[in-house]
Design a protein around this motif. Structure first.
Motif, PDB file in Angstrom:
ATOM      1  N   MET A 159       0.821  -1.213   0.000  1.00  0.00           N
ATOM      2  CA  MET A 159       0.000   0.000   0.000  1.00  0.00           C
ATOM      3  C   MET A 159       0.853   1.259   0.000  1.00  0.00           C
ATOM      4  O   MET A 159       0.342   2.357  -0.050  1.00  0.00           O
ATOM      5  CB  MET A 159      -0.940   0.004   1.211  1.00  0.00           C
ATOM      6  N   ASP A 160       2.198   1.092   0.101  1.00  0.00           N
ATOM      7  CA  ASP A 160       3.059   2.270   0.129  1.00  0.00           C
ATOM      8  C   ASP A 160       3.107   2.957  -1.233  1.00  0.00           C
ATOM      9  O   ASP A 160       3.267   4.171  -1.318  1.00  0.00           O
ATOM     10  CB  ASP A 160       4.476   1.893   0.557  1.00  0.00           C
ATOM     11  N   GLN A 161       2.982   2.184  -2.303  1.00  0.00           N
ATOM     12  CA  GLN A 161       3.030   2.743  -3.649  1.00  0.00           C
ATOM     13  C   GLN A 161       1.703   3.400  -4.003  1.00  0.00           C
ATOM     14  O   GLN A 161       0.637   2.845  -3.722  1.00  0.00           O
ATOM     15  CB  GLN A 161       3.312   1.648  -4.676  1.00  0.00           C
ATOM     16  N   PRO A 162       1.731   4.551  -4.666  1.00  0.00           N
ATOM     17  CA  PRO A 162       0.491   5.088  -5.231  1.00  0.00           C
ATOM     18  C   PRO A 162      -0.103   4.078  -6.200  1.00  0.00           C
ATOM     19  O   PRO A 162       0.624   3.301  -6.834  1.00  0.00           O
ATOM     20  CB  PRO A 162       0.951   6.353  -5.955  1.00  0.00           C
ATOM     21  N   LEU A 163      -1.425   4.085  -6.332  1.00  0.00           N
ATOM     22  CA  LEU A 163      -2.086   3.112  -7.194  1.00  0.00           C
ATOM     23  C   LEU A 163      -1.584   3.190  -8.627  1.00  0.00           C
ATOM     24  O   LEU A 163      -1.376   2.159  -9.279  1.00  0.00           O
ATOM     25  CB  LEU A 163      -3.603   3.325  -7.155  1.00  0.00           C
ATOM     26  N   SER A 164      -1.382   4.401  -9.142  1.00  0.00           N
ATOM     27  CA  SER A 164      -0.937   4.535 -10.536  1.00  0.00           C
ATOM     28  C   SER A 164       0.430   3.893 -10.750  1.00  0.00           C
ATOM     29  O   SER A 164       0.686   3.264 -11.786  1.00  0.00           O
ATOM     30  CB  SER A 164      -0.898   6.010 -10.945  1.00  0.00           C
ATOM     31  N   LEU A 165       1.315   4.037  -9.772  1.00  0.00           N
ATOM     32  CA  LEU A 165       2.645   3.438  -9.888  1.00  0.00           C
ATOM     33  C   LEU A 165       2.551   1.922  -9.751  1.00  0.00           C
ATOM     34  O   LEU A 165       3.230   1.176 -10.481  1.00  0.00           O
ATOM     35  CB  LEU A 165       3.576   4.010  -8.830  1.00  0.00           C
ATOM     36  N   ALA A 166       1.714   1.446  -8.849  1.00  0.00           N
ATOM     37  CA  ALA A 166       1.525   0.008  -8.688  1.00  0.00           C
ATOM     38  C   ALA A 166       0.969  -0.606  -9.965  1.00  0.00           C
ATOM     39  O   ALA A 166       1.381  -1.695 -10.385  1.00  0.00           O
ATOM     40  CB  ALA A 166       0.601  -0.273  -7.511  1.00  0.00           C
ATOM     41  N   LEU A 167       0.046   0.082 -10.605  1.00  0.00           N
ATOM     42  CA  LEU A 167      -0.501  -0.412 -11.867  1.00  0.00           C
ATOM     43  C   LEU A 167       0.595  -0.527 -12.925  1.00  0.00           C
ATOM     44  O   LEU A 167       0.669  -1.519 -13.653  1.00  0.00           O
ATOM     45  CB  LEU A 167      -1.616   0.514 -12.357  1.00  0.00           C
ATOM     46  N   ARG A 168       1.426   0.471 -13.001  1.00  0.00           N
ATOM     47  CA  ARG A 168       2.492   0.452 -14.007  1.00  0.00           C
ATOM     48  C   ARG A 168       3.493  -0.657 -13.741  1.00  0.00           C
ATOM     49  O   ARG A 168       3.898  -1.379 -14.658  1.00  0.00           O
ATOM     50  CB  ARG A 168       3.203   1.804 -14.058  1.00  0.00           C
ATOM     51  N   THR A 169       3.916  -0.803 -12.489  1.00  0.00           N
ATOM     52  CA  THR A 169       4.960  -1.776 -12.182  1.00  0.00           C
ATOM     53  C   THR A 169       4.424  -3.209 -12.228  1.00  0.00           C
ATOM     54  O   THR A 169       5.090  -4.106 -12.752  1.00  0.00           O
ATOM     55  CB  THR A 169       5.571  -1.500 -10.800  1.00  0.00           C
ATOM     56  N   GLU A 170       3.223  -3.428 -11.706  1.00  0.00           N
ATOM     57  CA  GLU A 170       2.709  -4.803 -11.638  1.00  0.00           C
ATOM     58  C   GLU A 170       2.208  -5.323 -12.984  1.00  0.00           C
ATOM     59  O   GLU A 170       2.076  -6.535 -13.168  1.00  0.00           O
ATOM     60  CB  GLU A 170       1.610  -4.909 -10.582  1.00  0.00           C
ATOM     61  N   THR A 171       1.928  -4.417 -13.906  1.00  0.00           N
ATOM     62  CA  THR A 171       1.492  -4.861 -15.234  1.00  0.00           C
ATOM     63  C   THR A 171       2.622  -4.826 -16.254  1.00  0.00           C
ATOM     64  O   THR A 171       2.403  -5.130 -17.431  1.00  0.00           O
ATOM     65  CB  THR A 171       0.339  -3.992 -15.767  1.00  0.00           C
ATOM     66  N   ALA A 172       3.829  -4.474 -15.826  1.00  0.00           N
ATOM     67  CA  ALA A 172       4.929  -4.278 -16.779  1.00  0.00           C
ATOM     68  C   ALA A 172       5.174  -5.520 -17.617  1.00  0.00           C
ATOM     69  O   ALA A 172       5.338  -5.444 -18.842  1.00  0.00           O
ATOM     70  CB  ALA A 172       6.193  -3.870 -16.035  1.00  0.00           C
ATOM     71  N   SER A 173       5.196  -6.680 -16.987  1.00  0.00           N
ATOM     72  CA  SER A 173       5.487  -7.915 -17.708  1.00  0.00           C
ATOM     73  C   SER A 173       4.371  -8.270 -18.687  1.00  0.00           C
ATOM     74  O   SER A 173       4.629  -8.598 -19.852  1.00  0.00           O
ATOM     75  CB  SER A 173       5.688  -9.061 -16.717  1.00  0.00           C
ATOM     76  N   SER A 174       3.121  -8.185 -18.233  1.00  0.00           N
ATOM     77  CA  SER A 174       1.999  -8.523 -19.115  1.00  0.00           C
ATOM     78  C   SER A 174       1.845  -7.484 -20.224  1.00  0.00           C
ATOM     79  O   SER A 174       1.475  -7.824 -21.357  1.00  0.00           O
ATOM     80  CB  SER A 174       0.700  -8.636 -18.310  1.00  0.00           C
ATOM     81  N   HIS A 175       2.179  -6.241 -19.933  1.00  0.00           N
ATOM     82  CA  HIS A 175       2.168  -5.182 -20.950  1.00  0.00           C
ATOM     83  C   HIS A 175       3.198  -5.500 -22.035  1.00  0.00           C
ATOM     84  O   HIS A 175       2.910  -5.401 -23.235  1.00  0.00           O
ATOM     85  CB  HIS A 175       2.475  -3.844 -20.279  1.00  0.00           C
ATOM     86  N   GLU A 176       4.375  -5.896 -21.605  1.00  0.00           N
ATOM     87  CA  GLU A 176       5.438  -6.233 -22.559  1.00  0.00           C
ATOM     88  C   GLU A 176       5.047  -7.435 -23.413  1.00  0.00           C
ATOM     89  O   GLU A 176       5.317  -7.480 -24.620  1.00  0.00           O
ATOM     90  CB  GLU A 176       6.722  -6.518 -21.802  1.00  0.00           C
TER      91      GLU A 176
END
Length: 225
Positions: free
Chosen positions: A1-18
């Motif tokens: 929960m420390d990460q802002p939601l927008s940053l969490a979305l970017r980092t956690e979807t990075a692999s599936s986005h790629e």
């Protein structure tokens, strides 16, 4: 929960986005190794997906506290896609869609069905983020590349033109600030993140199906068989 939601979305979807962006269909399209019909096929799939997406967003979540803060008619893409389809396939493109002359791949039909029948607030927020922020970002690159490789007139690229958002970066910054300001608990946050990963996977499946469906045309255009 420390990460802002927008940053969490970017980092956690990075692999599936790629994985989605690295699909053979997209790589060939961007590399000039596909063909104009392949791009037109992509437009048709997008129309089916965005009709389902916007139908559910505006029909079911226009007043929902989790989803409504990001909803904005400036982002709507259905009318632009209809213009693009009329440009490529003629004013009777609806008849051609209904008859199957314009082919909709199985993954696209499944994607649209999942939007209409399996929606939740968390999932729709995730789909909104994945689709529209992608359109405002990488979508602009796609427009430039298909113009360069396939000589497609801007008249057929309305989908990538946001007339009411002349400066995408400030808009995207405000969008992310809105996401970060949402009041979500840990469970809701996890469901949003998981749904965003799923959204990229749905896109990857569409690209995979398109790659198979358009392979003969790629080869005829001189692309890889």
């Amino acid at each position: 929960m420390d990460q802002p939601l927008s940053l969490a979305l970017r980092t956690e979807t990075a692999s599936s986005h790629e994985d989605a962006e690295g699909s053979a269909f997209i790589e060939q399209l961007m590399g000039g190794l596909a063909c104009r019909p392949a791009f037109v096929a992509l437009v048709a799939q997008q129309l089916v997906i965005y009709r389902a997406l916007e139908e559910v967003l505006w029909g079911e979540y226009a007043d929902h506290p989790l989803v409504a803060p990001v909803l904005d008619h400036k982002l709507d893409r259905v009318a632009a896609l209809e213009q693009d389809m009329a440009f490529f396939a003629g004013e009777d493109f609806e008849v051609k869609l209904a008859s199957g002359e314009i082919h909709i791949v199985g993954a696209t039909a499944d994607y649209a069905t999942s939007l209409r029948s399996g929606h939740t607030p968390e999932a729709m927020l995730a789909h909104h983020y994945v689709r529209y922020l992608g359109d405002l970002s990488g979508g602009q690159v796609i427009a430039r590349m298909v113009q360069r490789h396939y000589g497609i007139d801007p008249t057929g690229l309305n989908f990538y033109h946001f007339a009411e958002i002349p400066k995408p970066k400030p808009y995207k910054d405000r969008y992310r600030e809105t996401l970060d300001g949402l009041d979500v608990d840990a469970g809701t946050r996890r469901r949003i993140l998981d749904a965003a990963i799923d959204s990229f996977e749905l896109n990857r499946r569409v690209f995979a199906d398109l790659g198979v469906a358009r392979e003969p045309e790629h080869a005829a255009a001189g692309g890889p068989a």
